[in-house]
Design an enzyme around this catalytic site. Structure first.
Site, PDB file in Angstrom:
ATOM      1  CB  THR A   1      -0.938  -0.004   1.217  1.00 10.01           C
ATOM      2  OG1 THR A   1      -1.620  -1.254   1.268  1.00 10.01           O
ATOM      3  CG2 THR A   1      -1.960   1.111   1.145  1.00 10.01           C
TER       4      THR A   1
ATOM      5  CB  VAL B   1      -1.561  -6.055   7.945  1.00  6.68           C
ATOM      6  CG1 VAL B   1      -0.807  -4.891   7.285  1.00  6.68           C
ATOM      7  CG2 VAL B   1      -0.677  -6.733   8.980  1.00  6.68           C
TER       8      VAL B   1
ATOM      9  CE1 TYR C   1       1.372  -9.176   2.120  1.00 13.60           C
ATOM     10  CE2 TYR C   1       3.059  -7.536   1.637  1.00 13.60           C
ATOM     11  CZ  TYR C   1       1.767  -7.988   1.516  1.00 13.60           C
ATOM     12  OH  TYR C   1       0.863  -7.251   0.788  1.00 13.60           O
TER      13      TYR C   1
ATOM     14  CE  LYS D   1      -0.699  -7.587   4.530  1.00 11.76           C
ATOM     15  NZ  LYS D   1      -0.251  -6.333   3.866  1.00 11.76           N
TER      16      LYS D   1
END
Length: 306
Positions: free
Chosen positions: A59, A218, A148, A176
């Protein structure tokens, strides 16, 4: 090692808090990183539901930021929020040597943790992924890591079995999960037990993932609805399933709208609509279309108090 049962009022440890915002990177009119606005946005997020901030992740447009820009951004946000929130630095790369250098720099800058994405484009086998993460973990053994997994972007997936082998690294503490399925959480808990704190990487799946053992999220939606998301998580943990479900259903249109095209195009547009001039994404991403903006306007209006 079998995971402990999740019962109302109790939960697995959440090393970085329950709600972490994957923060956008604001750009000014010239296209440069707006450090002052980033600091103000970080303070706002911490004031509105965020226990932690993840900087320079997907992001945050890490692929189009230089390492120097990333370091300046982290330092500016850390100066703004201090110890009020856990700060994680995105340190992933498809080059192991670069990821090693990045995680060492994150530790030197005072990060509370590092988000380390599965190497992208190379499509390494599981043995290569294991070697990559071992090298990163060994480079900064004092820094807690969040692995992640987002196969839709990286082109390959870190398996629960490989993750379990990495659990002998003391600083591998969280994960994540952004594969788009709750099954990943169950598989990770079965393979790794409670020591691995699994976070939802998909806003729309926060409640379902909590139900199967995730410890938090998250989030992208927390830019606009951080207080709502924090209330959802806390209601679930307190055993108030009705409130958690009601909040999930209220938030779902926003969660869907924020991913109606490539992230972070919609969330940057939504922030602009909410009065935060964070600028357009850097190329090759573009500004949101009028149709996307209209959809975002509608869902944001539904979230505002009447």
């Amino acid at each position: 090692m079998a995971p402990a049962p999740l019962t109302p009022g109790t939960a697995s440890p959440a090393p970085f808090g329950r709600v972490l915002t994957a923060m956008v990177t604001p750009f000014g009119a010239s296209g440069a990183v707006d450090l002052e606005l980033a600091a103000r946005l970080a303070e706002h997020l911490v004031d509105h539901g965020s226990d932690g901030l993840v900087l320079c992740g997907t992001t945050g447009e890490s692929p189009t930021l230089s390492w120097d820009e990333q370091h300046q951004l982290f330092s500016a946000v850390k100066a703004a929020v201090g110890t009020r929130a856990h700060l994680l630095a995105g340190t992933g790369s498809n080059c192991t040597a670069e990821a090693v250098e990045a995680v060492q720099e994150a530790a030197a800058l005072g990060a509370d943790g590092a988000l380390v994405v599965v190497p992208y484009y190379n499509k390494p086998p599981q043995e290569g992924l294991e070697a990559h993460f071992r090298a990163v973990a060994a480079a900064a053994p004092q820094l807690p890591l969040m692995l992640y997994n987002i196969p839709g972007r990286t082109g390959c997936s870190l398996s629960p079995e490989t993750t379990a082998r990495l659990m002998d690294q003391p600083n591998v503490v969280s994960f994540k999960a952004a594969s788009g399925t709750t099954e990943e959480v169950s598989a990770l808990r079965a393979a790794c037990g409670d020591r691995l704190a699994v976070y939802s990487g998909d806003d729309a799946l926060t409640l379902p993932m909590l139900a199967v053992g995730a410890v938090g999220v998250v989030s992208v939606a927390s830019h606009l609805a951080g207080d709502h998301i924090q209330r959802l998580v806390q209601a679930f943990l307190a055993g108030d399933q009705a409130t958690a479900l009601a909040l999930h259903e209220q938030l779902l249109p926003l969660c869907k709208a924020l991913f109606c095209t490539t992230n972070p195009i919609p969330v940057k547009a939504a922030l602009e609509l909410a009065g935060w001039p964070v600028g357009a994404p850097r190329l090759p991403l573009l500004s949101a279309s009028n149709d996307v903006r209209d959809r975002l306007n509608s869902v944001l209006a539904a979230l505002r108090p009447t």
